[in-house]
Design a protein around this motif. Structure first.
Motif, mmCIF file in Angstrom:
data_model
loop_
_atom_site.group_PDB
_atom_site.id
_atom_site.type_symbol
_atom_site.label_atom_id
_atom_site.label_comp_id
_atom_site.label_asym_id
_atom_site.label_seq_id
_atom_site.Cartn_x
_atom_site.Cartn_y
_atom_site.Cartn_z
ATOM 1 N N SER A 1 -2.810 2.534 9.370
ATOM 2 C CA SER A 1 -3.650 1.501 8.764
ATOM 3 C C SER A 1 -5.078 1.666 9.046
ATOM 4 O O SER A 1 -5.328 1.514 10.026
ATOM 5 N N PRO B 1 -4.637 -6.635 11.703
ATOM 6 C CA PRO B 1 -3.721 -5.798 10.544
ATOM 7 C C PRO B 1 -2.989 -4.879 10.962
ATOM 8 O O PRO B 1 -3.434 -4.078 11.875
ATOM 9 N N GLY C 1 7.074 1.804 7.647
ATOM 10 C CA GLY C 1 5.954 1.311 8.093
ATOM 11 C C GLY C 1 5.953 1.409 9.715
ATOM 12 O O GLY C 1 5.686 0.651 10.549
ATOM 13 N N THR D 1 3.845 -0.586 13.018
ATOM 14 C CA THR D 1 2.868 -0.253 11.958
ATOM 15 C C THR D 1 2.757 1.247 11.759
ATOM 16 O O THR D 1 2.973 2.131 12.722
ATOM 17 N N THR D 2 2.642 1.592 10.625
ATOM 18 C CA THR D 2 2.204 3.172 10.291
ATOM 19 C C THR D 2 0.843 3.308 10.248
ATOM 20 O O THR D 2 0.177 2.418 10.609
ATOM 21 N N ASP E 1 -7.408 -0.061 8.250
ATOM 22 C CA ASP E 1 -7.695 -1.531 8.884
ATOM 23 C C ASP E 1 -7.678 -1.657 10.010
ATOM 24 O O ASP E 1 -8.391 -2.470 10.897
ATOM 25 N N ARG F 1 0.821 -2.267 9.121
ATOM 26 C CA ARG F 1 1.317 -1.796 8.058
ATOM 27 C C ARG F 1 2.656 -1.560 8.192
ATOM 28 O O ARG F 1 2.611 -0.580 8.921
ATOM 29 N N HIS F 2 3.613 -2.564 7.895
ATOM 30 C CA HIS F 2 4.948 -2.510 8.205
ATOM 31 C C HIS F 2 5.706 -2.702 7.037
ATOM 32 O O HIS F 2 5.293 -2.917 6.200
ATOM 33 N N PRO G 1 5.764 -8.001 6.447
ATOM 34 C CA PRO G 1 4.325 -8.434 6.733
ATOM 35 C C PRO G 1 4.412 -8.305 8.528
ATOM 36 O O PRO G 1 5.269 -9.005 9.060
ATOM 37 N N CYS G 2 3.298 -7.852 8.986
ATOM 38 C CA CYS G 2 3.520 -7.724 10.431
ATOM 39 C C CYS G 2 1.892 -7.717 10.946
ATOM 40 O O CYS G 2 0.895 -7.568 10.247
ATOM 41 N N HIS H 1 6.003 -10.009 13.765
ATOM 42 C CA HIS H 1 6.691 -9.883 12.536
ATOM 43 C C HIS H 1 8.432 -10.354 12.963
ATOM 44 O O HIS H 1 8.622 -10.644 13.935
#
Length: 254
Positions: free
Chosen positions: A163, A135, A197, A160-161, A165, A137-138, A141-142, A53
Motif C-alpha cells: 500500500s 492506512p 490483502g 496488508t498487502t 499510502d 490494504r487488506h 477494512p484494516c 480489523h
C-alpha cells in the motif's frame, strides 16, 4: 512505552498464538489468542484495545476479555477500531447468539465494552502515549498503528498487502525506530496475496526501498509451517534491511 508480544502469528498450531501486543500494562493492540495467556489481574488492568480489523485471528478474544474482567472493573473496556470493524464485530460476534452484546449490556448506560471509531491519520493520546491509525490494504477494512512514546515510534502494519499510502505514512514519522510488518505469503502466491490483502517478500522489498528513513525491521504473521521458506525469500529480496523474525515474548522499548 514497553511493547510485549503476546502473539504474532495467523495460526494457533503448536506453540503459536495469534496477534496480540500488550503496551505497558493497560493497552492491547489486537486481541487474538495471545490475549488468552494474560492472568486475570493482567486482563483487569487492560483498559483499552486498538483493533486492526475484524478477522478472528486479531479479535477473537475480545468478548472473553471483557467477560473475564467485567465484574472487577468500574469502567467499560474501550475499543478503538475502524467503523467497519466495529460494525462487523457487533453484527457477527456480539449479536446475542455468538456472544452477548456487551456494547449495551449489562445496560446501555454502563456497558462492558465501549466502542470508539478511529480513522487513518487520527491519533489517540493516553497518558502521554500517542497511538495513530495508519492506512492498510487488506481483504476487509484494516488499519495499522503507530505507537509513539515521544522518544521513538513503533509501527505495526496490521494485515496488508503493498500500500503506497502505508509507506508514505511511515516516511512522515520522524522518530520511527521499529517496523513490525506481516509477510503471510510466499512469492509464488503473489496473486493470492494481492487478492486477500497480504504481503510477500518481493512486495516487502518494494516497500522498504521506498522508505526514506532507517528502521529496525521485524517480520510477523508468516504462514504456519512455511516460516523458514518465507524468511529465506525475505532474506533474498530484502536482506540489506537486516530483517528479524518476531517471537512470542519479545519486548520493544520506546
Amino acid at each position: 512505552m514497553r511493547v510485549t508480544v503476546l502473539g504474532c502469528n495467523g495460526s494457533i498450531t503448536g506453540n503459536l498464538r495469534t496477534t496480540c501486543y500488550r503496551v505497558d500494562d493497560d493497552l492491547l493492540i489486537d486481541a487474538g489468542t495471545g490475549a488468552g495467556d494474560l492472568s486475570l489481574q493482567q486482563a483487569i488492568d487492560i483498559g483499552t484495545i486498538f483493533l486492526t480489523h475484524a478477522h478472528l485471528d486479531h479479535c477473537c478474544m475480545l468478548p472473553m476479555l471483557a467477560d473475564a474482567a467485567a465484574n472487577f472493573r468500574d469502567s467499560p473496556l474501550t475499543v478503538y477500531a475502524l467503523p467497519e470493524t466495529i460494525s462487523a464485530i457487533r453484527r457477527n460476534m456480539l449479536n446475542g447468539e455468538i456472544w452477548p452484546d456487551y456494547s449495551v449490556l449489562p445496560s446501555p448506560e454502563r456497558p462492558h465494552i465501549r466502542f470508539e471509531p478511529i480513522a487513518p491519520g487520527e491519533t489517540v493520546e493516553l497518558n502521554g502515549r500517542k497511538i495513530t491509525a495508519l492506512p492498510a490494504r487488506h481483504a476487509v477494512p484494516c488499519a495499522g498503528y503507530q505507537l509513539d512514546s515521544g522518544a521513538a515510534s513503533l509501527v505495526y502494519s496490521g494485515d496488508t498487502t503493498y500500500s503506497e499510502d502505508f509507506w508514505q505514512a511511515l516516511n512522515r514519522i520522524a522518530n520511527l525506530k521499529y517496523l513490525l510488518i506481516e509477510n503471510t505469503f510466499l512469492n509464488a502466491n503473489e496473486a493470492a496475496a494481492a487478492r486477500s490483502g497480504h504481503m510477500t517478500a518481493n512486495l516487502l522489498a518494494q516497500g522498504m526501498r521506498s522508505l526514506q528513513r532507517p528502521v529496525e525491521l521485524f517480520i510477523v504473521h508468516m504462514e504456519a509451517g512455511r516460516e523458514e521458506e518465507a524468511f529465506g525469500e525475505i532474506q533474498k529480496a530484502a536482506g540489506e534491511f537486516r530483517p528479524r523474525v518476531v517471537q512470542r515474548g519479545d519486548r520493544f522499548e520506546l
